[in-house]
Design an enzyme around this catalytic site. Structure first.
Site, PDB file in Angstrom:
ATOM      1  CG  ASN A 293     -47.894  42.341   7.668  1.00  0.00           C
ATOM      2  OD1 ASN A 293     -46.880  41.680   7.433  1.00  0.00           O
ATOM      3  ND2 ASN A 293     -48.921  41.839   8.303  1.00  0.00           N
ATOM      4  CG  HIS A 294     -44.570  40.754   3.306  1.00  0.00           C
ATOM      5  ND1 HIS A 294     -43.546  40.178   4.028  1.00  0.00           N
ATOM      6  CD2 HIS A 294     -43.970  41.642   2.460  1.00  0.00           C
ATOM      7  CE1 HIS A 294     -42.391  40.684   3.638  1.00  0.00           C
ATOM      8  NE2 HIS A 294     -42.622  41.571   2.690  1.00  0.00           N
ATOM      9  CE1 TYR A 470     -50.451  35.923  10.545  1.00  0.00           C
ATOM     10  CE2 TYR A 470     -49.041  33.999  10.769  1.00  0.00           C
ATOM     11  CZ  TYR A 470     -50.289  34.552  10.540  1.00  0.00           C
ATOM     12  OH  TYR A 470     -51.370  33.738  10.308  1.00  0.00           O
ATOM     13  CG  HIS A 471     -43.393  38.845   7.372  1.00  0.00           C
ATOM     14  ND1 HIS A 471     -43.411  38.311   6.092  1.00  0.00           N
ATOM     15  CD2 HIS A 471     -43.202  37.798   8.210  1.00  0.00           C
ATOM     16  CE1 HIS A 471     -43.242  36.996   6.165  1.00  0.00           C
ATOM     17  NE2 HIS A 471     -43.106  36.665   7.439  1.00  0.00           N
ATOM     18  CB  VAL A 472     -46.277  44.164  11.613  1.00  0.00           C
ATOM     19  CG1 VAL A 472     -47.655  43.784  11.117  1.00  0.00           C
ATOM     20  CG2 VAL A 472     -45.929  43.380  12.866  1.00  0.00           C
TER      21      VAL A 472
END
Length: 535
Positions: A293-294, A470-472
């Site tokens: 994630n970021h 929210y980039h899982v």
């Protein structure tokens, strides 16, 4: 409703809506999509300027938390994920980015044959209708409406001028081939309304008699017959139901739900499944591993000049903007929240842009603290800085064999020491913007953030205040080697027939971009694979 379908799609989110729409174009195939959340009828979903409401809405969101992060002061971080038809594309900030050729070259290095930038670009173009028309880099006949971001607020002009002053490259299109540049973002917005996977893809297909959609149903298990997936079980209105597939089951639940469902079904790391009391049908250690994630850092500036969106909290200005939107679909509420930003190098040592920045023309609080905490009390602007390609990775694991128990999410941020240096460099470079003439002209003054100059202060603030976007992704990674990957390059699960994963979990590496558009690209390709293989 029939109990047997050619294709069963688990998850009605960003990928699920695309796959369901494309597969049901064949009238001879019966397609079922099962979604845990509700229909996308919440009126705020369609309004671009209301994304803070959709991200905070309990009924549209899984509202998950990570495990305490050792390198971030033992804090648990909030993770927004859509739990509604359209998934996160129905609640997100609508920023349309793709990633660069450098990102997809990394996928190929990991064994994702046929996923170079040249391979994937046609599928981005197929999905898109850009308001500027067709070009080498944009489509003009796809379902998804995309437009170039805009803003009449002086804070945005100051940001772009300040970025130029500190030597960041400005560009007309942040989705350019170089993968580097600061400018106005593209938005998934058309005619003043959010263009989600639900509105762009699914809604026009709902009148097809061969497409069934179930909402409010959580899938709890994949039913197997030997080494072939044959159906799924789900709970709806407190009752357990089953449906069967004569063709394929497609998992499209995202990077948390897809690996969790595989493990609940006996597919995953054998030791972990036995610990949970689950019979092991396939020992696959990589399921739930490689969680990426970021890591993100937010900092804000108050402004003495009235150049930000705080003006719209004034009853008069706010009423005028509401009227503009209701009667003409224009104005502040027709715009997404992040008008500008882009991609840049954390330092001269980086071989490509490895950071992403978002500029929001308002001082924002933290999403996890609820909607009230988001509202500003003065003029200002906020920055979010993401590390685009983190080295650290974590895991998704089951909390118990109970499907209703939330999975255990442990991203292990900063566990690889290389990430700390990159983040500090990237934050420091973006914070140079406060010392520009453009920011002095609007009376910008830092709010919160590092308590002093220098790298040590930035590091301390990152550990105490850093968050996550929210980039899982990555938990069912794609590759050729079944020992180090979960799905092959056509997204079929290694070792199991009739089961495919189509969502962000298949990404071998996290790309330096928002993930909504790449997930739609993945789903477009997957639907083509499925139709090619099944006639």
């Amino acid at each position: 409703m029939a109990a047997e379908f050619d294709y069963i799609i688990v998850g009605g989110g960003t990928a699920g809506c695309v796959v369901a729409t494309r597969l049901s174009e064949d009238p001879h195939r019966r397609v079922l999509m099962v979604e845990a959340g509700p229909r996308d009828r919440n009126p705020f979903i369609a309004i671009p300027g209301a994304s803070a409401f959709t991200l905070a809405a309990q009924e549209l969101n899984w509202h998950r938390m990570t495990e305490p992060q050792a390198e971030l002061g033992g804090r648990s971080l909030y993770l927004a994920q859509g739990r509604v038809i359209g998934g996160s594309s129905s609640i997100n900030g609508m920023v349309y980015t793709r990633g660069s050729p450098h990102d997809y070259a990394g996928w190929v290095e990991e064994g994702a044959d046929g996923w170079s930038y040249d391979d994937v670009l046609p599928w981005f173009l197929r999905a898109e209708t850009h308001s500027n028309g067709a070009s080498e880099w944009h489509g003009a006949s796809g379902p998804l409406q995309v437009q170039r971001g805009k803003s009449g607020l002086g804070a945005v002009d100051a940001f772009l001028s300040g970025a130029k002053e500190i030597g960041l490259p400005l560009c007309d299109d942040v989705n350019n081939l170089a993968g580097e540049g600061i400018g106005h973002y593209d938005w998934m917005v058309g005619n003043g309304r959010r263009s989600s996977a639900a509105s762009a893809y699914l809604k026009p297909a709902l009148n097809r008699t061969n497409l069934s959609v179930i909402t409010g149903a959580q899938v709890t298990k994949i039913n197997m017959a030997g080494d072939r997936a044959r159906g799924v079980e789900f709970i709806r209105d407190g009752k357990r139901e089953q449906v069967h597939s004569t063709g394929e089951i497609i998992l499209a639940g995202g990077a948390v739900n897809s690996p969790a469902l595989l493990m609940l079904s006996g597919l995953g790391p054998a030791d972990h499944l036995r610990e949970m009391g689950i019979d092991v049908l396939l020992d696959q250690p990589m399921i739930g591993s490689n969680l990426k994630n970021h890591l993100s850092y937010q900092f804000s500036y108050r402004c003495s000049a009235p150049v930000s969106a705080f003006r719209y909290l004034n009853p008069l200005h706010g009423s005028l903007e509401v009227a503009k939107y209701l009667f003409a679909r224009r104005g502040f509420f027709a715009d997404a929240s992040a008008p500008a930003g882009g991609f840049y190098r954390s330092s001269d040592r980086a071989d490509a842009a490895d950071m992403q920045a978002f500029m929001v023309p308002i001082i924002l609080g933290g999403l996890g603290a609820g909607l009230r905490a988001l509202l500003p009390r003065e003029h200002g602007l906020s920055f979010f800085v993401n590390q685009g390609r983190p080295f650290s990775s974590g895991t998704v694991r089951l909390r118990s064999a109970d499907p209703s128990a939330p999975p255990v999410l442990d991203p292990r941020y900063l566990s690889d020491p290389r990430d700390l240096a990159v983040m500090v460099d990237g934050i420091a470079r973006m914070m140079d913007i406060v010392r520009t003439d453009a920011f002095r002209a609007i009376g910008a003054e830092q709010v919160g953030g590092p308590e002093g100059p220098g790298r040590d202060a930035i590091e301390a603030s990152l550990r105490a205040q850093g968050g996550q976007h929210y980039h899982v992704c990555g938990t069912c990674r794609m590759g050729t080697d079944p020992h180090s990957s979960v799905v092959d390059s056509r997204l079929r699960l290694h070792g199991i027939d009739g089961l495919r994963v189509v969502d962000a979990s298949i990404m071998p590496r996290l790309i330096n971009a928002n993930l909504a558009a790449p997930v739609m690209m993945i789903a477009e390709r997957a639907a083509s694979f499925i139709r090619d293989e099944n006639g």
